[in-house]
Each structure stands twice: as structure tokens, then as C-alpha cells.
Design a protein around this motif. Structure first.
Motif, short mmCIF file in Angstrom:
data_model
loop_
_atom_site.label_atom_id
_atom_site.label_comp_id
_atom_site.label_asym_id
_atom_site.label_seq_id
_atom_site.Cartn_x
_atom_site.Cartn_y
_atom_site.Cartn_z
N VAL A 230 40.74 47.82 4.29
CA VAL A 230 41.07 48.41 5.59
C VAL A 230 41.79 47.31 6.40
O VAL A 230 41.41 45.97 6.04
N VAL A 231 42.82 47.45 7.16
CA VAL A 231 43.29 46.49 7.83
C VAL A 231 42.65 45.54 8.79
O VAL A 231 41.73 46.07 9.43
N ASP A 232 42.74 44.14 8.81
CA ASP A 232 42.00 43.49 9.78
C ASP A 232 42.33 43.98 11.23
O ASP A 232 43.41 43.72 11.50
N ARG A 233 41.38 43.97 12.09
CA ARG A 233 41.78 44.18 13.57
C ARG A 233 40.71 43.01 14.38
O ARG A 233 39.75 43.06 13.99
N ALA A 234 41.38 42.79 15.29
CA ALA A 234 40.41 41.88 16.42
C ALA A 234 41.18 42.26 17.77
O ALA A 234 42.24 42.52 18.10
N VAL A 235 40.28 41.74 18.61
CA VAL A 235 40.37 41.84 20.19
C VAL A 235 41.33 40.74 20.37
O VAL A 235 40.88 39.62 20.26
N THR A 236 42.74 41.03 20.73
CA THR A 236 43.64 39.99 21.21
C THR A 236 43.81 39.73 22.61
O THR A 236 44.19 38.69 23.18
N ARG A 237 43.10 40.65 23.45
CA ARG A 237 42.81 40.41 24.86
C ARG A 237 41.96 41.43 25.57
O ARG A 237 41.87 42.59 25.03
N VAL A 238 41.24 40.95 26.44
CA VAL A 238 40.52 41.90 27.48
C VAL A 238 41.24 42.04 28.87
O VAL A 238 41.42 41.11 29.39
N VAL A 239 41.77 43.09 29.11
CA VAL A 239 42.51 43.54 30.43
C VAL A 239 41.73 43.65 31.26
O VAL A 239 41.02 44.87 31.39
N THR A 240 41.74 43.01 32.40
CA THR A 240 41.08 43.10 33.67
C THR A 240 41.88 43.00 34.75
O THR A 240 43.04 42.51 34.71
N PRO A 241 41.68 43.59 35.90
CA PRO A 241 42.61 43.42 37.04
C PRO A 241 43.12 42.10 37.35
O PRO A 241 44.24 42.17 37.79
N GLY A 242 42.10 41.09 37.03
CA GLY A 242 42.83 39.64 37.76
C GLY A 242 43.15 38.83 36.56
O GLY A 242 43.50 37.86 36.66
N THR A 243 43.21 39.64 35.25
CA THR A 243 43.83 38.62 34.28
C THR A 243 44.97 39.02 33.62
O THR A 243 45.17 39.06 32.37
N LEU A 244 45.72 39.81 34.20
CA LEU A 244 46.86 40.66 33.64
C LEU A 244 47.89 39.48 33.24
O LEU A 244 48.07 38.60 33.83
N THR A 245 48.58 39.80 32.23
CA THR A 245 49.71 38.90 31.57
C THR A 245 50.75 39.89 31.31
O THR A 245 51.82 39.40 31.24
N GLU A 246 50.61 41.33 31.41
CA GLU A 246 51.71 42.12 30.84
C GLU A 246 52.63 42.11 32.23
O GLU A 246 52.20 42.81 33.28
N ASP A 247 54.10 41.86 31.96
CA ASP A 247 54.93 41.91 32.89
C ASP A 247 55.10 43.27 33.62
O ASP A 247 55.27 43.38 34.90
N GLU A 248 55.02 44.31 32.86
CA GLU A 248 55.15 45.60 33.66
C GLU A 248 53.96 46.11 34.55
O GLU A 248 54.29 46.65 35.28
N LEU A 249 52.97 45.31 34.42
CA LEU A 249 51.76 45.57 35.17
C LEU A 249 51.94 44.53 36.56
O LEU A 249 50.94 44.51 37.33
N LEU A 250 52.70 43.70 36.58
CA LEU A 250 52.68 42.55 37.48
C LEU A 250 53.70 42.56 38.31
O LEU A 250 54.92 42.88 38.16
N ALA A 251 53.41 42.43 39.93
CA ALA A 251 54.60 42.38 40.82
C ALA A 251 55.32 41.02 40.66
O ALA A 251 54.61 39.99 40.84
N PRO A 252 56.61 41.31 40.52
CA PRO A 252 57.31 39.88 40.27
C PRO A 252 56.99 38.79 41.31
O PRO A 252 56.90 37.68 40.89
N GLY A 253 57.20 39.16 42.62
CA GLY A 253 57.11 38.20 43.51
C GLY A 253 55.43 37.85 44.26
O GLY A 253 55.46 37.51 45.15
N GLU A 254 54.53 38.34 43.49
CA GLU A 254 53.20 38.11 43.76
C GLU A 254 52.25 37.55 42.77
O GLU A 254 52.64 37.75 41.57
N ASN A 255 51.76 36.69 43.35
CA ASN A 255 50.44 36.17 42.51
C ASN A 255 49.33 37.36 42.25
O ASN A 255 49.43 38.09 42.91
N ASN A 256 48.82 37.10 40.97
CA ASN A 256 47.61 37.99 40.75
C ASN A 256 46.46 36.87 40.38
O ASN A 256 46.41 36.48 39.17
#
Ligand code: ADP
Length: 864
Positions: A112-138
Motif C-alpha cells: 500500500v502507498v505510504d501516506r502521511a499528514v502533511t498539514r493540519v488546516v485550522t482557521p488561523g494557520t492557513l497557507t493555501e492562497d485560495e483561502l486567504l484574502a490577499p490584503g489581509e493578515n491571518n
């Protein structure tokens, strides 16, 4: 947060029987039992059992089932390509999402292919550009509490998408709230002993390991991630808050190694170095969020100031507005720079044009550092660096200290730019593992491989002509398809002319396809050269990316300078286009000529400017006037002019001399929600308590109606006592708008107070109209009648109202006289027991029905 899902019970019951893949899923669910695990299966992220039901419900995707030898499991999946928006849905519904990716090439996996958790997404730790407002800090925040007697809290904020990392410490819970309100984090983690109610209601509190707040563990985190960072912090509580945040960021990046290297700097700040704008003030002054009026979206202050050219600038502008300065010299330095840019259209517009081409360097370099940047990201970085010399050029003649210093800090990072340019092609594809992203000239071996590939393709290109000549078949064609590779195609009528060494591959309806041993050989050569070149490119690309990541601190320093320049140019543009003037900051009083409300003036064709003079002669002003005459606009305008000046902006006025305010307090809006009853009154009183406790002689206090949530008499009594306290003790700059006409007499009687008013209405063609002009003195007590007249109430009614008013006033005077004699002697007076009952009732604690009952009881006693 939703209750944690944990590993599915159905699977737990037969853990040992599960297929290897389901076993893997189960183990990850167990390890990340506080999150919803999204499990990569090919092009989809899947969830099973309860998690599948949650995904299906939340993301509105079909619930299917997976069946294997151990049973049937509910399953729901979302395509990886559009995972971001589904993850957002799950976050909105209160889940944390643990993303488990395939971390092994399926072709190379034996089982079976190896799998690992590469990130845990929470409201304050987003890094995906699609979910971040460009001109705002998160931001994600951490609050650590002191275990000893002296109460102290460490508060830290981290934006993992930009690397912004700040910390402070404060003495009490209300200051924790103020700092949280300032940075408006999307999520917070709280250490032991920290009460949950320090966090504003719109912020998610996430459970996190108490141990992360332990001094020793936190200190270790800091030294590991920020060399020398821990020394910069002032206290143990700060270390604990910062360390816990780093721990949380580590947790959020899943198992990925070494990718917090971009957190290079931690800035410590002291709340006293900034004007305090608490949650209430932020909201009522509409600094960042407009209040919707009758459902219509308004405009916030940050929007009218925003002429920034890039996302870096917009975030910096927000930060300045969040933290206006209190150091006059620092304010002047910003004002000098703004002044210079206001005068030079060329410099200002030149800067703006250059900065428009600037990509979001902070988020770019974060992706580079985390090993998530693609070739396009590096080209964007290159394009931005390419602009830097031109940005410098626009500042060639800059004289103000701030601009000159920023110019010197504009390092074009020639080495980084040249490295990227020599390595990465100009318009690379998004995919980085499939080649065509690097220039062959970048590496000798790569150049050779690509040359082999090209030579092979050239040979094939010339093959068609050669074979036609050799065979005499004019319609002979050389082609390529994915399954069979290269072939020579001959139509059926010409099959007789096909030479011996052609080997048949495929028979079509009208033709046959052949290969030759040489063609096969060449093809293999091309294929292996291409495959090796693609792999090599990927390796080299990662090397280049690591080399660029090594310069993260320099890129961040450049981003910092560009962000500041963008804000200064933006403020200059606003000043020039909207007739702002440079304020003089540091005077004793507030002296504004022709001041305007920066937001309201934009939406009106003619805004009426008003003066403000508050100082030693009169530091407190009671403002009266009808509804809609302009009282609250005026009060907010006075506050906003000061906020603007202290962030370094010019101000909407003809002239302005301003003190440095330490804080703006607002108590606004009771008249809108009287219906809320006691709870509203409680809110009002607790806001007032804060003001009376914390305001200083350098604070500005705005009170818009006080004491309306209770009976008139005690409301008025409270209002008067507060006025006197602010006047005698606090000596804050105070504007107090009120309907209690009696307060105007109080203001008259106080040495350093004054009355201001907005005059009653004139009849406009469509009814009531105000001139919105503020004047000295109190409004007349009868302005209600004047408004009624202006609104078109019949003359007879208006006249009758005036008579009644005169009557009432006369009676009030009589009453006063009566009270001064002895009321108990009067025959009309209440029986003693009734008066006692009245004295004892607690109006603020009663429901209207209870009040009615008391009234009925009193009436009964009178009738007896
Ligand atoms: P109040 O607090 O006295 O009820 P507001 O300050 O809410 O009144 O003002 C009511 C309306 O009057 C505002 O929505 C605005 O459109 C208008 N207004 C207020 N001040 C001015 C001004 N200085 N010039 C022009 N219009 C104004």
C-alpha cells in the motif's frame, strides 16, 4: 470546534482485519483524533464512516460506500484539484482538517502507498492562497497566563502565511482583550489559567496541549526556530505564548520537516507605544468593518485610505491603522515622508506604478521556504526583484529621512534574481515534476540530455522525407501516439512498396503502421533522455528553491521596505486627492478648523465641515440637537482625525492641531437598542466602568447617550455623575451627545466644560432638513416641537404642543418649589408606606410586568 470525531468505531471493532489501506486510514484517524482526516486515494481526498457523513453533509457531496472483505463503510470524497474550497467549508463548520497525502510514488510502492499528514488546516494557520484574502493578515494567537500572584499575560500573534510574528505582555484580562481585538486573529490557543472569555466571540478557541505553554518546552521551541529570538522577549509569559504558538505551527504543518525556517523575526511591542483602540472603539469607529445600516454595506476607514498598489501595502496599512503611534517624533517622520510624496505627483505615481508589479513577496517566500513554491512562483519573485531598481529610481531625489532610508533598504537581491533567471524558464508550466521548467543552459548534464532529445527529434523530423525518397511512397507519414510511440504510416494501395526491414505494428482500416529498428532505437534514446532530463530538472529546481529559501531574511526585509513605501504613497495619494492637510501633532488641545468625517464625506455630495476646540478652557463638551442633525458623525469625526494623524496620515480639515492621544473610548448606540432592556443597560454600564477606570487626561472619550436603558431619573443621575467625574477627576477630552437636556445646565456649571449644539430643522422641500452645522451653546429644549413643525405636523397641533410644553415647564418649577417646602405636609402626597415601596423598587431589575404590578398596587392604596 465540533466535537472531535476520533477513529471510526466500526473499524476499531475489527482493527486487525482491516485491509492495509483502511488500516492506514484508521491509524491516522487515531493519531489525529482532534481533526477530520482527508485521505488521498488517487485524485481524491476520501473520508470514511462518521467523517464521510460529515463531509457529505458539509460539502454537499454524495455519500457512497466502500466495500471490502471486512465490511461496508460509508465514504465521501472531494477532488484534490478543488480541495481548498471544500476544506474551507469544513473549517467554517468548525472542523480541523488533517490532510493525509500519498507521499510515495504509487509505481514504486510494493504494497500500500505510504501516506502521511502533511498539514493540519485550522482557521488561523492557513497557507493555501485560495483561502486567504490577499490584503489581509491571518493570525493565530496564543495567550499564556502567569501562575503567581501578580496577574500577567503573554500574548503572541503569528501569521504562518507571511511570517509576521509579534508578542507583548499585559497586566489584566481587559488588556488581553484589547490586544486580541487589535490583531483580530482567526483562531486562538489558550494556556492553562487563561479564561476563555478573554477571546472575542468571533474568534475560534482551539484546544491545544497545555504542555506547549510550559516555560521550558516553550523556550526550547524559541531557540530552535528563532536564533536569539528568546532573548528579545521581556518576560516568561511572552516566551510561553510564543513557544506555544511555534508548537502549534509545527503541529499544523503535520509531519513536514524543517519548514518553519521562514519565521526569522519575532517583534516584541509594548501596547503603550500605540494608541489603544479596543474592540468597542474599533467597531463603533468602523475602522476595519463597516456597520451595515439597514442591510446596506457601508465603507470602513481602511477602505477610504487604501490607494495601495500591492497586497504587501494593504496589509501594512491595516497594521498601521491597528496600531496608531503615540511617539510624536515617529509620527512626524511618517508625516514628513507623506508630505514629500504629496508634493511630488511624479514620485507618488511613479512609485504606485512600479509597486503595482510587485507580487506578494511575503507569501511567495513563505512558499519557497516551505518547499511549496513552483517554477511560476520563482518567476514572480524574479519579476518583483526586477522592479526594485526602478522603485529606487523613483526615490532618487527623496529628501525626507524616512524615504531616503527606505531607498537604501531596497536591495534588488541581484544574486537571487540572477540565479532564478539563469535557471527557470520564462513561462514555466505549473507542474514541477514533468520538466520544461528549467533552462537547459543552467546545467551541463541537463544541456546534454536535452541536446540528445533534440537531435533525436530532429532525426525523426527528417525521417519522413528520407523514407519517402527511399521507398518512393509520396503519401508516407511519420507520426506519434501515446500507446505505440513513433510509427511510419503507409496507405493500403502503397503496401507493396514497403521495404523488408519495416516491422508491422498496427493495422488500420485504410493503412498500416510500421516501425524500423533504427526508429525504435532513436525513440528509446529520446525517451530515456527526456525522462532523465525531467527528473534532473526537478532535482535542480529543488536546489534552486532551497538556495532562494536561504535568502529568506533578505527577501522579507525587502518586502518590509516595499510595504512601507506603498502605504506612504497611498496616504499621499489620499491626501492629495481629497484635500487633506498635514496635522500638527503634540499640542495641548484639539484645534481643528473645518474638520470632516473621512468616510461620510465620500458618500455625500456636500459635507458640512465643522470646527473643534477642546482644551484647557473646555475639555468636555455636551452636544445636544435633534436626531439626524449630525451629532454622532461629528463625534466620530473628531476621533478619526486623531487616529489618522497618529498613524501618520494627513487629515480631512483646513487645519488641525492635535494632542497625542493614548486611547479613544467610545460608548455609543444605547438609543438604538433600548428594547434590549436590562442586558443592554448592563453592557452600557460595563463599558462606562472601563472608561471611568482607564481613561486619562490624554484620552478621548465619546459618549453617545448614556443612561437611557433605565428610568429617566436614575439615567439622568448617572449621566450627570459621569460628566462630573470625567470633568473633575479624569480630565479626558470628552464629547457627550445627549437627549438629557438637564445635562446642558451641568455643563454650564462646570469650569472646563461647554455646550455645543446642532440647530433644529428647517423645512426642506421633502420634509425635514438639517444644516449639520455645530454651534456654541445648548439646543433649545423645544427642538422636538420644532422638528415636528418642520416635518409638517399641522400648525394647530404644533401650537398646542408649545402651550403644553410651557405648562409642563411651569409645573416642573412648581414641583421644585414644593419639594423645597415639605412634601409630606401636602394633602396630595403619597401615603408613607407607598413612598417606601417606591423608594425600594429596583427599576433596572424589573420586567415591565413587575413594574405594572407595583403600579397597580400603589394605585389601590391611593384609592383606599
Ligand atoms: P445624529 O447623531 O444627530 O442622530 P448623525 O450624525 O447620525 O445624526 O447624522 C445623520 C445624517 O446626517 C448622516 O447620516 C449624514 O448623512 C448626515 N450628516 C451628518 N453630519 C453631516 C455633515 N457635517 N454634513 C453633511 N451631512 C451630514
Amino acid at each position: 470546534m465540533e466535537s472531535a470525531l476520533g477513529p471510526p468505531e466500526k473499524m476499531a471493532a475489527r482493527r486487525s482485519e482491516l485491509t492495509p489501506m483502511m488500516g492506514q486510514y484508521f491509524d491516522l484517524c487515531e493519531e489525529y483524533d482532534d481533526a477530520l482526516v482527508l485521505f488521498q486515494v488517487g485524485d481524491f481526498y476520501e473520508a470514511f464512516c462518521e467523517a464521510a457523513e460529515a463531509v457529505s453533509r458539509t460539502c454537499e457531496v454524495a455519500l457512497t460506500a466502500r466495500e471490502d472483505s471486512t465490511g461496508e463503510y460509508p465514504m465521501a470524497g472531494v477532488p484534490i484539484d478543488s480541495a481548498a474550497s471544500y476544506i474551507e467549508d469544513l473549517l467554517d463548520a468548525g472542523y480541523r482538517v488533517a490532510v493525509a497525502d500519498q507521499v510515495q510514488d504509487p509505481d514504486e510502492a510494493s504494497g500500500v502507498v505510504d501516506r502521511a499528514v502533511t498539514r493540519v488546516v485550522t482557521p488561523g494557520t492557513l497557507t493555501e492562497d485560495e483561502l486567504l484574502a490577499p490584503g489581509e493578515n491571518n493570525f493565530v494567537a496564543a495567550v499564556a497566563g502567569e501562575t503567581g500572584k501578580a496577574s500577567q499575560f503573554g500574548v503572541a500573534f503569528l501569521d504562518v502565511s507571511t511570517g509576521d510574528f509579534v508578542a507583548t505582555s499585559v497586566r489584566d484580562v481587559s488588556s488581553v482583550r484589547d490586544e486580541l481585538a487589535r490583531f483580530a486573529p482567526a483562531e486562538a490557543i489558550l494556556g492553562p489559567l487563561v479564561p476563555a472569555d478573554v477571546v472575542p466571540s468571533d474568534v475560534t478557541i482551539s484546544p491545544f496541549d497545555d504542555g506547549a505553554f510550559d516555560s521550558e518546552a516553550a523556550g526550547e521551541q524559541l531557540t530552535r526556530h528563532l536564533r536569539g529570538g528568546a532573548q528579545a522577549l521581556a518576560s516568561d509569559v511572552e516566551v510561553r505564548a510564543c513557544g506555544a504558538l511555534l508548537g502549534y505551527a509545527e503541529y499544523a504543518r503535520g509531519g513536514a520537516e524543517g519548514d518553519l525556517d521562514y519565521l526569522t523575526h519575532l517583534t516584541r511591542y509594548d501596547p503603550r507605544d500605540h494608541m489603544i483602540l479596543d474592540e468597542v472603539a474599533r467597531e463603533s469607529l468602523e475602522l476595519f468593518e463597516p456597520r451595515s445600516v439597514h442591510g446596506a454595506e457601508g465603507t470602513a476607514l481602511v477602505d477610504v485610505l487604501d490607494e495601495t498598489a500591492c497586497a504587501l501595502g494593504r496589509r501594512r496599512l491595516t497594521d498601521w491603522l491597528r496600531r496608531p503611534l503615540v511617539d510624536a517624533a515617529a509620527i512626524e517622520a511618517r508625516l514628513d515622508a507623506v508630505a514629500e510624496l504629496t508634493e511630488s505627483v511624479v514620485a507618488r505615481e511613479g512609485l504606485h506604478d512600479e509597486l503595482k508589479g510587485v507580487y506578494d513577496l511575503e507569501r511567495l517566500i513563505t512558499r519557497v521556504s516551505r518547499g511549496r513554491a513552483d517554477a511560476r512562483d520563482l518567476r514572480s519573485l524574479h519579476a518583483t526583484l526586477d522592479r526594485v531598481p526602478d522603485v529606487r529610481e523613483t526615490l532618487a531625489d527623496a529628501e525626507s529621512e524616512r524615504l531616503a532610508e527606505l531607498r537604501e533598504r531596497l536591495d534588488p537581491l541581484d544574486d537571487v534574481r540572477d540565479l532564478i533567471d539563469s535557471a527557470v524558464r520564462e513561462n514555466p508550466p505549473a507542474e514541477i515534476t514533468e520538466g520544461e521548467i528549467l533552462k537547459p543552459s543552467f546545467d551541463e548534464e541537463l544541456a546534454e540530455l536535452r541536446a540528445t532529445e533534440r537531435a533525436g527529434k530532429e532525426w525523426i523530423d527528417s525521417l519522413e522525407a528520407e523514407e519517402r525518397e527511399l521507398t518512393g511512397i509520396d503519401s508516407l507519414k511519420v507520426g506519434h501516439n501515446a500507446v505505440h510511440g513513433y510509427y511510419i504510416e503507409v496507405t493500403n494501395p502503397n503496401l507493396d512498396a514497403v521495404p523488408e526491414h519495416y516491422q508491422r505494428r498496427q493495422t488500420l482500416k485504410n493503412s498500416e503502421r510500421f516501425v524500423t529498428p533504427e526508429l525504435k532505437e532513436r525513440e528509446d534514446e529520446i525517451l530515456s533522455a527526456t525522462a532523465r532530463a525531467d527528473d534532473l530538472e526537478y532535482e535542480l529546481f529543488q536546489e534552486v528553491r532551497r538556495a532562494v529559501a536561504g535568502e529568506v531574511a533578505r527577501v522579507q526585509a525587502l518586502a518590509d521596505a516595499l510595504a512601507t513605501l506603498d502605504v506612504l504613497a497611498s496616504l499621499a495619494t489620499v491626501a492629495a486627492e481629497h484635500g487633506y492637510v498635514r496635522p500638527e501633532v503634540g499640542s495641548d488641545g484639539i484645534d481643528v478648523e473645518g474638520g470632516r468625517h473621512p468616510v461620510v464625506e465620500r458618500s455625500l455630495s456636500s459635507f458640512v465641515p465643522n470646527d473643534t476646540h477642546l482644551g484647557d478652557n473646555a475639555k468636555l463638551a455636551v452636544i445636544t440637537g435633534p436626531n439626524m442633525s449630525g451629532k454622532s458623525t461629528y463625534m466620530r469625526q473628531v476621533a478619526l482625525v486623531s487616529v489618522l494623524a497618529q498613524l501618520g496620515s494627513f487629515v480631512p480639515a483646513e487645519s488641525a492641531e492635535l494632542p497625542v492621544l493614548d486611547r479613544v473610548f467610545t460608548r455609543v448606540g444605547a438609543s438604538d437598542d433600548i428594547a434590549g432592556g436590562r442586558s443592554t443597560f448592563m453592557v452600557e454600564m460595563s463599558e462606562l466602568a472601563t472608561i471611568l477606570r482607564d481613561a486619562t487626561e490624554n484620552s478621548l472619550v465619546l459618549l453617545d447617550e448614556v443612561g437611557r436603558g433605565t428610568a429617566t431619573t436614575d439615567g439622568l443621575a448617572i449621566a450627570q455623575a459621569i460628566t462630573e467625574h470625567l470633568h473633575d477627576e479624569t480630565r479626558a477630552f470628552t464629547l457627550f451627545a445627549t437627549h438629557h437636556h438637564e445635562l446642558t445646565e451641568v455643563a454650564d456649571s462646570l469650569a472646563h466644560a461647554t455646550n455645543l449644539h446642532f440647530a433644529a430643522a428647517d423645512t426642506g422641500e421633502d420634509g425635514v432638513e438639517f444644516d449639520h452645522r455645530i454651534s456654541r451653546g445648548a439646543a433649545t429644549a423645544s427642538y422636538g416641537v420644532d422638528v415636528a413643525r418642520a416635518a409638517g405636523v399641522p400648525n394647530s397641533v404644533v401650537a398646542r404642543s408649545r402651550d403644553l410644553l410651557a405648562d409642563l415647564e411651569a409645573r416642573e418649577e412648581d414641583l421644585v418649589e414644593e419639594t423645597e417646602t415639605d412634601v409630606t405636609e401636602s394633602d396630595d402626597s403619597l401615603p408613607a408606606d407607598a413612598r417606601e415601596t417606591l423608594r425600594d423598587v429596583d427599576l433596572a431589575a424589573m420586567t415591565p410586568l413587575e413594574a405594572m404590578n407595583v403600579l397597580a398596587d400603589l394605585k389601590d392604596r391611593l384609592d383606599d
